[in-house]
Structure formats: C-alpha cells, structure tokens
Design a protein around this motif. Sequence first.
Motif, mmCIF file in Angstrom:
data_model
loop_
_atom_site.group_PDB
_atom_site.id
_atom_site.type_symbol
_atom_site.label_atom_id
_atom_site.label_comp_id
_atom_site.label_asym_id
_atom_site.label_seq_id
_atom_site.Cartn_x
_atom_site.Cartn_y
_atom_site.Cartn_z
ATOM 1 N N GLU A 97 32.883 45.239 47.264
ATOM 2 C CA GLU A 97 33.062 44.660 45.935
ATOM 3 C C GLU A 97 32.191 43.412 45.861
ATOM 4 O O GLU A 97 32.284 42.538 46.717
ATOM 5 C CB GLU A 97 34.528 44.316 45.688
ATOM 6 C CG GLU A 97 34.799 43.785 44.301
ATOM 7 C CD GLU A 97 36.285 43.616 44.030
ATOM 8 O OE1 GLU A 97 36.700 43.873 42.900
ATOM 9 O OE2 GLU A 97 37.019 43.209 44.956
ATOM 10 N N THR A 98 31.348 43.351 44.833
ATOM 11 C CA THR A 98 30.412 42.247 44.691
ATOM 12 C C THR A 98 30.568 41.611 43.323
ATOM 13 O O THR A 98 30.579 42.317 42.307
ATOM 14 C CB THR A 98 28.954 42.762 44.831
ATOM 15 O OG1 THR A 98 28.833 43.467 46.062
ATOM 16 C CG2 THR A 98 27.960 41.625 44.777
ATOM 17 N N TYR A 99 30.668 40.283 43.310
ATOM 18 C CA TYR A 99 30.647 39.563 42.037
ATOM 19 C C TYR A 99 29.253 38.994 41.851
ATOM 20 O O TYR A 99 28.735 38.307 42.724
ATOM 21 C CB TYR A 99 31.678 38.435 41.998
ATOM 22 C CG TYR A 99 31.623 37.655 40.706
ATOM 23 C CD1 TYR A 99 32.052 38.227 39.514
ATOM 24 C CD2 TYR A 99 31.096 36.373 40.675
ATOM 25 C CE1 TYR A 99 31.986 37.529 38.319
ATOM 26 C CE2 TYR A 99 31.028 35.668 39.480
ATOM 27 C CZ TYR A 99 31.467 36.248 38.309
ATOM 28 O OH TYR A 99 31.393 35.568 37.124
ATOM 29 N N ARG A 100 28.628 39.337 40.726
ATOM 30 C CA ARG A 100 27.279 38.860 40.437
ATOM 31 C C ARG A 100 27.384 37.763 39.384
ATOM 32 O O ARG A 100 27.502 38.039 38.190
ATOM 33 C CB ARG A 100 26.409 40.020 39.972
ATOM 34 C CG ARG A 100 26.352 41.109 41.051
ATOM 35 C CD ARG A 100 25.651 42.338 40.655
ATOM 36 N NE ARG A 100 26.235 42.923 39.450
ATOM 37 C CZ ARG A 100 25.711 43.945 38.803
ATOM 38 N NH1 ARG A 100 24.605 44.496 39.222
ATOM 39 N NH2 ARG A 100 26.287 44.437 37.732
ATOM 40 N N GLU A 101 27.353 36.517 39.856
ATOM 41 C CA GLU A 101 27.591 35.361 38.994
ATOM 42 C C GLU A 101 26.608 35.288 37.824
ATOM 43 O O GLU A 101 27.001 34.986 36.695
ATOM 44 C CB GLU A 101 27.512 34.076 39.821
ATOM 45 C CG GLU A 101 27.939 32.852 39.057
ATOM 46 C CD GLU A 101 28.027 31.618 39.930
ATOM 47 O OE1 GLU A 101 28.108 30.534 39.351
ATOM 48 O OE2 GLU A 101 28.008 31.747 41.165
ATOM 49 N N GLU A 102 25.330 35.579 38.088
ATOM 50 C CA GLU A 102 24.311 35.479 37.031
ATOM 51 C C GLU A 102 24.567 36.453 35.878
ATOM 52 O O GLU A 102 24.103 36.245 34.761
ATOM 53 C CB GLU A 102 22.903 35.697 37.605
ATOM 54 C CG GLU A 102 22.580 37.121 38.033
ATOM 55 C CD GLU A 102 23.165 37.559 39.377
ATOM 56 O OE1 GLU A 102 22.951 38.730 39.751
ATOM 57 O OE2 GLU A 102 23.830 36.753 40.062
ATOM 58 N N ARG A 103 25.336 37.509 36.137
ATOM 59 C CA ARG A 103 25.653 38.495 35.097
ATOM 60 C C ARG A 103 27.122 38.433 34.688
ATOM 61 O O ARG A 103 27.544 39.193 33.814
ATOM 62 C CB ARG A 103 25.359 39.908 35.604
ATOM 63 C CG ARG A 103 23.909 40.139 35.917
ATOM 64 C CD ARG A 103 23.723 41.509 36.504
ATOM 65 N NE ARG A 103 22.806 42.249 35.651
ATOM 66 C CZ ARG A 103 22.526 43.515 35.789
ATOM 67 N NH1 ARG A 103 23.104 44.236 36.720
ATOM 68 N NH2 ARG A 103 21.667 44.099 35.000
ATOM 69 N N ASP A 104 27.913 37.588 35.358
ATOM 70 C CA ASP A 104 29.367 37.535 35.155
ATOM 71 C C ASP A 104 29.935 38.950 35.229
ATOM 72 O O ASP A 104 30.663 39.408 34.356
ATOM 73 C CB ASP A 104 29.706 36.871 33.823
ATOM 74 C CG ASP A 104 31.202 36.608 33.677
ATOM 75 O OD1 ASP A 104 31.905 36.504 34.711
ATOM 76 O OD2 ASP A 104 31.681 36.525 32.534
ATOM 77 N N SER A 105 29.560 39.643 36.303
ATOM 78 C CA SER A 105 29.858 41.059 36.421
ATOM 79 C C SER A 105 30.263 41.423 37.842
ATOM 80 O O SER A 105 29.707 40.899 38.802
ATOM 81 C CB SER A 105 28.607 41.864 36.040
ATOM 82 O OG SER A 105 28.767 43.223 36.346
ATOM 83 N N TYR A 106 31.222 42.342 37.941
ATOM 84 C CA TYR A 106 31.591 42.916 39.232
ATOM 85 C C TYR A 106 30.908 44.268 39.405
ATOM 86 O O TYR A 106 30.666 44.991 38.436
ATOM 87 C CB TYR A 106 33.097 43.142 39.334
ATOM 88 C CG TYR A 106 33.865 41.895 39.638
ATOM 89 C CD1 TYR A 106 34.052 41.477 40.951
ATOM 90 C CD2 TYR A 106 34.409 41.133 38.617
ATOM 91 C CE1 TYR A 106 34.759 40.325 41.239
ATOM 92 C CE2 TYR A 106 35.122 39.980 38.897
ATOM 93 C CZ TYR A 106 35.293 39.581 40.208
ATOM 94 O OH TYR A 106 35.988 38.443 40.486
ATOM 95 N N LYS A 107 30.638 44.604 40.671
ATOM 96 C CA LYS A 107 30.153 45.930 41.049
ATOM 97 C C LYS A 107 31.012 46.378 42.217
ATOM 98 O O LYS A 107 31.085 45.715 43.246
ATOM 99 C CB LYS A 107 28.692 45.892 41.470
ATOM 100 C CG LYS A 107 28.160 47.242 41.949
ATOM 101 C CD LYS A 107 26.701 47.105 42.386
ATOM 102 C CE LYS A 107 26.147 48.407 42.878
ATOM 103 N NZ LYS A 107 26.515 48.689 44.275
ATOM 104 N N LEU A 108 31.711 47.482 42.028
ATOM 105 C CA LEU A 108 32.613 48.017 43.034
ATOM 106 C C LEU A 108 32.066 49.346 43.517
ATOM 107 O O LEU A 108 31.897 50.282 42.730
ATOM 108 C CB LEU A 108 34.012 48.209 42.442
ATOM 109 C CG LEU A 108 35.111 48.666 43.380
ATOM 110 C CD1 LEU A 108 35.407 47.605 44.433
ATOM 111 C CD2 LEU A 108 36.371 48.990 42.589
ATOM 112 N N ASP A 109 31.735 49.431 44.808
ATOM 113 C CA ASP A 109 31.232 50.664 45.399
ATOM 114 C C ASP A 109 32.407 51.450 45.958
ATOM 115 O O ASP A 109 33.164 50.942 46.791
ATOM 116 C CB ASP A 109 30.239 50.358 46.518
ATOM 117 C CG ASP A 109 29.007 49.627 46.009
ATOM 118 O OD1 ASP A 109 28.615 49.853 44.852
ATOM 119 O OD2 ASP A 109 28.438 48.836 46.776
#
Length: 128
Positions: free
Chosen positions: A34-46
């Motif tokens: 699980e990654t939080y991408r601060e620059e996009r204010d978005s999570y990515k869950l693999d």
Amino acid sequence: MRITSIHHIAIIASDYKKSKTFYTEVLGLRILKETYREERDSYKLDLALGDQYLIELFSFPQHVPRSSRPEATGLRHLAFSVANVEEAVGELRTKNVPVEDIRIDEITGKKFTFFSDPDHLPLELYEA
C-alpha cells in the motif's frame, strides 16, 4: 509483439477504505503493498490472488463516475473463477453482498452470476 499474460487490472475507488475492505475482506485478495502518493493525494493498493498480482486499487480526490450499465461501451466486467458458484454466492450473501440469481452459460453450460463492488463495477463469478 507477443503478449504473454495480463499483468494487472486498475480500479479507481470513490471510497478507498470501503473498496479496500471489500476487495480484501469480502473477496479475500491479499495486500502486497500500500503506497500513499502525497503529490497526488492518492493511495495505490497492490492486491494479489494467491501468488498472482491482480489488481491495483487507486484513490483520487478528483474522480468522475463511469457508466457501466446497461451494456455501456468499454470494459464490461471483471470475472473471477470459482470451483463452486453456489458456495461462493452463499459466502457473499453472508457478507451482505447482493448477488444476482445463478445462470447457465448457454455456450459452455457453466454456472455464473454477477455482483458489484462498492462503486457498482460489475463483477462475475464463473464456475471453473
């Protein structure tokens, strides 16, 4: 070009926590990362099914609804293989997931049914 397999399926969720719970606790997919991408204010869950990397679940603060029914152009549904459709339907219903009646594929003779994720993405169970 020679395609060897499908690498992953990407899904954008309107409610990330609700969809994360659905795909992990209801469908039983395993979290790889699980990654939080601060620059996009978005999570990515693999997510994986067994050893197979399968779904990337995203959250985005700006998202638009996509029409999927009735028979909208584009990706129609995501189908999961199960050994026994009746058992899988029973399990989904115990988790309060609405499931359509089981049907028979007129071409293969196999049982199948449909249900939806929290964003109404059509999902299918197909008896292997």
